[in-house]
Scaffold this motif. Structure first.
Motif, mmCIF file in Angstrom:
data_model
loop_
_atom_site.group_PDB
_atom_site.id
_atom_site.type_symbol
_atom_site.label_atom_id
_atom_site.label_comp_id
_atom_site.label_asym_id
_atom_site.label_seq_id
_atom_site.Cartn_x
_atom_site.Cartn_y
_atom_site.Cartn_z
ATOM 1 N N ARG A 171 0.833 -1.212 0.000
ATOM 2 C CA ARG A 171 0.000 0.000 0.000
ATOM 3 C C ARG A 171 0.863 1.255 0.000
ATOM 4 N NH1 ARG A 171 -2.948 -1.207 5.421
ATOM 5 N NH2 ARG A 171 -0.966 -2.337 5.717
ATOM 6 N N MET A 172 0.538 2.171 -0.912
ATOM 7 C CA MET A 172 1.258 3.440 -0.965
ATOM 8 C C MET A 172 0.335 4.604 -0.655
ATOM 9 S SD MET A 172 4.370 2.707 -1.280
ATOM 10 C CE MET A 172 5.011 4.370 -1.481
ATOM 11 N N GLU A 173 -0.747 4.328 0.055
ATOM 12 C CA GLU A 173 -1.589 5.399 0.568
ATOM 13 C C GLU A 173 -1.422 5.448 2.083
ATOM 14 O OE1 GLU A 173 -3.955 1.615 0.472
ATOM 15 O OE2 GLU A 173 -2.942 2.764 -1.083
ATOM 16 N N GLY A 174 -1.870 6.544 2.679
ATOM 17 C CA GLY A 174 -1.778 6.678 4.130
ATOM 18 C C GLY A 174 -0.443 7.209 4.615
ATOM 19 N N PHE A 175 0.366 7.795 3.713
ATOM 20 C CA PHE A 175 1.644 8.364 4.126
ATOM 21 C C PHE A 175 1.475 9.829 4.514
ATOM 22 C CE2 PHE A 175 3.066 4.610 2.026
ATOM 23 C CZ PHE A 175 4.295 4.296 2.586
ATOM 24 N N ARG A 176 2.343 10.315 5.372
ATOM 25 C CA ARG A 176 2.307 11.697 5.824
ATOM 26 C C ARG A 176 2.963 12.625 4.798
ATOM 27 N NH1 ARG A 176 6.143 11.925 9.291
ATOM 28 N NH2 ARG A 176 5.650 14.078 9.838
ATOM 29 N N PRO A 220 7.445 8.395 12.256
ATOM 30 C CA PRO A 220 6.884 7.377 11.360
ATOM 31 C C PRO A 220 6.274 7.985 10.100
ATOM 32 C CG PRO A 220 6.378 6.821 13.619
ATOM 33 C CD PRO A 220 7.016 8.182 13.654
ATOM 34 N N ALA A 221 6.518 7.311 8.971
ATOM 35 C CA ALA A 221 6.129 7.871 7.672
ATOM 36 C C ALA A 221 4.635 7.781 7.402
ATOM 37 C CB ALA A 221 6.891 7.157 6.551
ATOM 38 N N THR A 222 3.968 6.786 7.991
ATOM 39 C CA THR A 222 2.548 6.615 7.722
ATOM 40 C C THR A 222 1.691 7.177 8.850
ATOM 41 O OG1 THR A 222 2.600 4.381 8.675
ATOM 42 C CG2 THR A 222 2.882 4.574 6.282
ATOM 43 N N GLU A 223 0.494 7.576 8.492
ATOM 44 C CA GLU A 223 -0.436 8.129 9.485
ATOM 45 C C GLU A 223 -0.755 7.104 10.561
ATOM 46 O OE1 GLU A 223 -1.241 11.100 9.730
ATOM 47 O OE2 GLU A 223 -1.115 12.056 7.762
ATOM 48 N N TYR A 276 2.153 5.813 17.809
ATOM 49 C CA TYR A 276 3.232 6.162 18.734
ATOM 50 C C TYR A 276 3.137 7.635 19.115
ATOM 51 C CZ TYR A 276 7.789 7.117 20.753
ATOM 52 O OH TYR A 276 8.791 7.510 21.605
ATOM 53 N N VAL A 277 2.844 7.893 20.368
ATOM 54 C CA VAL A 277 2.791 9.257 20.890
ATOM 55 C C VAL A 277 3.923 9.402 21.890
ATOM 56 C CG1 VAL A 277 1.440 10.966 22.123
ATOM 57 C CG2 VAL A 277 0.290 9.343 20.594
#
Length: 429
Positions: free
Chosen positions: A131-136, A349-352, A358-359
């Motif tokens: 998957r290449m969607e959901g990236f920041r 992290p690169a993805t949403e 992780y906070v």
């Protein structure tokens, strides 16, 4: 995808170095091709990276989750310090024995694509295995080269100014978004006067910082095929550095070298230095003062020239298991539990999904998160500068020659001439 005169690459090799024996990790397998299959349908893929023992521990925890979800896919691991990683990888690539999956950075995409080492992952995206969607913040484009998908981001970082807060407060300097280089250098002079130390560690050898400075002026360090600046540009950059070294607003390079592996800031030789934002954790662990991230100076008060950089996962063109490799990469960049395990080890992290999972609870982590959030929300980020094949050699030469210039073993004119000679050779080979 960091580091330099400040936190330079040589220091980073020590910071990110790791011992394979410490965790008993299995070295990459031998033989031609990559990956293997078992009689029961089990597939084994090889994964390598550079980094510390702590990174290895986190990655192996993540792999355990992956193997639990995909019991028919086993992952054989190996890791090295940065320089050793690329030495070994070059040997593997020359012998046609590259690992199935490996950590990568922007400076190596075109280089290894030209050598037919990298797998175009676009087909696996189309097949639904990656998957290449959901990236920041547009990071999904980071590993694209000439229409091919050669790397998938695992985290992000951006150039920042790390400051000793106590020193800046004493000098009554408060960095604000949009401040100019002139204001910045005035601040360095105040730090020199009030703190009795240099203002900056010396930014003249940081290739990525010089790239950012050039981008503020509509230029760039690289074009798709060569250098994007002139000898006159670099002469001006290094001449000003020489003047500031003499005035004491940049730290004495002999002292910063002696202080390594400590940074010039934590060694109390300078009040600030430029580095990647996710390296901020180093300072609290290493120094006694209070440290923070500050906005980078600008040329016009607006354009910062910044972009989000990233480490990536790439795949071997010779892998026998492209589907399984794609599933592994997908898991490592999207799975929320992996995000919790890795934290900011490889940047934000690169993805949403992983970023939400992780906070950070520590002060440094919260600063990094806030810094990148501010960059995104203020829309100062730009597309990354293209990196041609040979960019890694250009970076090493830039660091080395700038150091020789700062130590007085080369004149500025000689250093500039030698740099363009070496860069031309690197970019044409």
């Amino acid at each position: 995808m960091r580091t330099h005169g400040t936190v330079d690459r040589r220091s980073l090799l020590k910071i990110t170095g790791g011992s394979v024996a410490a965790l008993g990790l299995t070295a990459a397998g031998c033989g031609s091709g990559s990956g293997s299959g078992g009689g029961d349908g089990t597939v084994t893929i090889r994964y390598t990276w550079w980094g510390s023992d702590d990174r290895a521990k986190r990655i192996n925890q993540s792999i355990a989750l992956f193997e639990k979800k995909f019991p028919k896919i086993k992952v054989k691991t190996d890791f090295q310090p940065y320089a050793d990683f690329w030495k070994k990888f070059n040997t593997q690539a020359s012998g046609g024995n590259t690992p199935d999956v490996f950590q990568n950075a922007i400076g190596f995409l075109r280089k290894y694509d030209a050598k037919n080492v990298l797998l175009d992952l676009r087909e696996q995206v189309e097949a639904g295995n990656l998957r290449m969607e959901g990236f920041r913040a547009g990071l999904e484009k980071f590993g694209e080269v000439d229409g091919k998908l050669l790397g998938v981001p695992v985290g992000s970082n951006s150039m920042a100014l790390v400051i000793d807060r106590t020193v800046f407060e004493k000098a009554k300097v408060t960095p604000k978004p949009g401040w100019t280089w002139d204001e910045y250098h005035d601040a360095l002079a105040k730090i020199r006067e009030t703190a009795g130390r240099a203002g900056d560690a010396g930014p003249y050898g940081i290739m990525y910082l010089y790239d950012m400075y050039l981008r503020q002026q509509g230029k760039a360090f690289f074009t798709a095929s060569g250098l994007g600046f002139t000898e006159a540009d670099l002469t001006d950059w290094w001449n000003k550095a020489t003047e500031r070294l003499k005035s004491g607003v940049y730290a004495d390079p002999k002292k910063t070298i002696q202080a390594k592996p400590k940074s010039a800031v934590t060694a109390e030789l300078a009040g600030c230095e430029f580095t990647w934002d996710d390296f901020a954790v180093r300072y609290t662990a290493e120094g006694k003062s209070r440290y923070g991230l500050a906005p980078v100076p600008t040329t016009d008060g607006k354009r910062t020239g910044q972009y989000l950089g990233s480490l990536m996962l790439s795949a071997s063109r010779r892998t026998k298991h492209p589907k399984e490799v794609a599933q592994f990469i997908d898991f490592m960049v999207h799975d929320p539990e992996v995000g919790k395990i890795m934290g900011y080890d490889r940047g934000v992290p690169a993805t949403e999904a992983q970023n939400a999972a992780y906070v950070p609870t520590d002060e440094v982590g919260r600063q990094i998160a806030a810094y990148e959030k501010q960059l995104v929300e203020t829309r100062v980020l730009e597309p990354i500068t293209p990196h041609p094949a040979g960019a890694d050699v250009c970076e090493a030469a830039f660091l080395r020659l700038s150091e020789e210039m700062s130590l007085g073993t080369r004149t500025v004119a000689d250093a500039v001439k030698q740099y363009f000679t070496e860069a031309k050779t690197a970019l044409s080979s």
